[in-house]
Design an enzyme around this catalytic site. Structure first.
Site, short mmCIF file in Angstrom:
data_model
loop_
_atom_site.label_atom_id
_atom_site.label_comp_id
_atom_site.label_asym_id
_atom_site.label_seq_id
_atom_site.Cartn_x
_atom_site.Cartn_y
_atom_site.Cartn_z
N HIS A 37 0.84 -1.21 0.00
CA HIS A 37 0.00 0.00 0.00
C HIS A 37 0.88 1.25 0.00
O HIS A 37 0.65 2.19 -0.75
CB HIS A 37 -0.85 0.06 1.28
CG HIS A 37 -1.94 -0.95 1.37
ND1 HIS A 37 -1.97 -1.92 2.35
CD2 HIS A 37 -3.07 -1.14 0.65
CE1 HIS A 37 -3.06 -2.66 2.22
NE2 HIS A 37 -3.74 -2.22 1.19
N GLN A 154 -9.15 -5.80 -11.01
CA GLN A 154 -9.68 -4.55 -10.45
C GLN A 154 -9.08 -3.34 -11.19
O GLN A 154 -9.79 -2.39 -11.54
CB GLN A 154 -9.35 -4.47 -8.96
CG GLN A 154 -9.57 -3.10 -8.34
CD GLN A 154 -9.36 -3.13 -6.84
OE1 GLN A 154 -10.23 -3.59 -6.11
NE2 GLN A 154 -8.23 -2.65 -6.36
N MET A 185 2.08 -9.40 -0.87
CA MET A 185 1.55 -8.78 0.36
C MET A 185 0.06 -8.54 0.21
O MET A 185 -0.42 -8.14 -0.86
CB MET A 185 2.25 -7.45 0.61
CG MET A 185 3.67 -7.63 1.06
SD MET A 185 4.40 -6.04 1.50
CE MET A 185 6.08 -6.56 1.73
N SER A 186 -0.67 -8.78 1.29
CA SER A 186 -2.12 -8.60 1.29
C SER A 186 -2.57 -8.46 2.74
O SER A 186 -2.02 -9.12 3.63
CB SER A 186 -2.79 -9.83 0.68
OG SER A 186 -4.17 -9.85 1.01
N SER A 187 -3.56 -7.61 2.95
CA SER A 187 -4.11 -7.48 4.31
C SER A 187 -4.65 -8.83 4.79
O SER A 187 -4.62 -9.14 5.97
CB SER A 187 -5.25 -6.46 4.33
OG SER A 187 -4.80 -5.25 3.76
P1 AMP Z 1 -6.83 -2.95 -0.56
O1 AMP Z 1 -6.60 -2.25 0.74
O2 AMP Z 1 -6.57 -4.42 -0.51
O3 AMP Z 1 -8.16 -2.59 -1.18
O4 AMP Z 1 -5.72 -2.39 -1.55
C1 AMP Z 1 -5.60 -1.02 -1.79
C2 AMP Z 1 -4.64 -0.79 -2.95
O5 AMP Z 1 -3.37 -1.34 -2.63
C3 AMP Z 1 -5.11 -1.47 -4.24
O6 AMP Z 1 -4.81 -0.63 -5.34
C4 AMP Z 1 -4.28 -2.71 -4.25
O7 AMP Z 1 -4.11 -3.27 -5.54
C5 AMP Z 1 -2.97 -2.22 -3.69
N1 AMP Z 1 -2.19 -3.32 -3.16
C6 AMP Z 1 -2.60 -4.30 -2.31
N2 AMP Z 1 -1.62 -5.20 -2.10
C7 AMP Z 1 -0.56 -4.80 -2.85
C8 AMP Z 1 0.76 -5.32 -3.08
N3 AMP Z 1 1.18 -6.44 -2.50
N4 AMP Z 1 1.58 -4.64 -3.92
C9 AMP Z 1 1.15 -3.50 -4.53
N5 AMP Z 1 -0.08 -2.96 -4.35
C10 AMP Z 1 -0.92 -3.60 -3.54
#
Ligand code: AMP
Length: 286
Positions: A37, A154, A185-187
């Site tokens: 993020h 998305q 990486m992911s929440s």
């Molecule tokens: P989210 O909070 O999951 O909705 O993600 C918010 C933004 O962060 C979106 O544009 C996602 O694609 C981006 N994002 C999430 N994980 C990653 C990652 N590992 N690398 C780059 N961007 C990310």
């Protein structure tokens, strides 16, 4: 760092900055922030934005029945300190009732590119995403918005929407940030305990294996997708959803031989639904 909590407050802030000739950059999130993020805000700076803005909103309309809306991780205090450190100037934090007041009945449906892949497994998901992002764009009024390639479909949906609805916003894709062992990486990685965390590596391992085959000359998209699939199916803790080879621009299936292809994969590991992707092209990975 300024905190704006309603569409009227946010719009007032943005209109004032626009009148001063400031270039506004924006990257929306659902919070529970990680380095992926935070990289988005660096990209906005590099693109010459004078104002770097974020939003944190866990959007109920993009979660289906039985999905993880209630238990989605939330940590506003830590997120705000990370955003402050990342040099973000304003954060939009609307409440659900501010975003969807009673009687609200308008949605944004991007018909083509929302179909297939995650669109088929999560009915209504991309309609929820497109609708909330349209509303965020109207409040934040950015010149540039950046979205991660981690959520590849998305990004394609948002690009299409911005073009079709004449938002006049430059949409930028950002590379996937990975943990040292390759996991994107992911929440939602917070849902993974020890064994599931190790099992989750089957997605990136499958993509890297396909990248190796591509590097060795494999150009059949079905063979590349099959390599990803077999890696995920070989992991007993994972439930395979899809592995597909698509055209990176249109997201249409590609026909062989292909010099440029995006492989997209989704699987469930324990309580987490995980996605990942990689774009391969002749002359090296993108
Ligand atoms: P989210 O909070 O999951 O909705 O993600 C918010 C933004 O962060 C979106 O544009 C996602 O694609 C981006 N994002 C999430 N994980 C990653 C990652 N590992 N690398 C780059 N961007 C990310």
């Amino acid at each position: 760092m300024e905190l704006l909590r309603t569409p009227v407050e946010m719009r007032g802030w943005a209109d004032a900055r626009r009148r001063e000739g400031r270039r506004i950059g924006f990257a929306p999130t659902m919070g529970c922030l990680h380095a992926g993020h935070l990289s988005l805000y660096g990209i906005l700076r590099d693109r010459g934005c004078d104002e770097v803005t974020a939003s944190i909103f866990v959007n109920p309309t993009q979660f289906g029945p039985g999905e993880d809306f209630e238990k989605y991780p939330r940590d506003e205090a830590s997120d705000l300190s990370l955003l402050r450190e990342a040099g973000v100037g304003a954060v939009y934090l609307p409440g659900v009732a501010d975003m969807y007041p009673e009687g609200s009945q308008t949605v944004v449906d991007v018909t083509g590119v929302s179909k297939g892949l995650c669109g088929d497994r999560r009915p209504g998901h991309f309609q929820g995403v497109a609708t909330v992002v349209a509303k965020l764009f109207n409040a934040v009024r950015p010149h540039v918005a950046v979205f991660g390639e981690k959520d590849f479909q998305q990004l394609a949906v948002i690009r299409r929407m911005a073009r079709d609805l004449d938002f006049g916003i430059e949409i930028v894709g950002a590379p996937i940030f990975r943990e040292d062992d390759g996991l994107a990486m992911s929440s939602r990685n917070r849902y993974l305990d020890g064994a599931d965390r190790i099992a989750a590596l089957c997605l990136s391992r499958g993509l890297f294996r396909a990248a190796g085959l591509f590097g060795a000359g494999e150009r059949d998209p079905l063979a590349l997708a099959a390599a990803v699939r077999s890696e995920v199916e070989g992991e007993p803790r994972a439930t395979f959803e899809y592995a597909e080879a698509r055209n990176p621009e249109t997201l249409f299936p590609v026909t062989p031989p292909t010099g440029r292809v995006t492989l997209l994969v989704a699987a469930r590991v324990g309580p987490a639904r995980l996605i990942d992707n990689i774009t391969l092209q002749e002359g090296g990975q993108q």
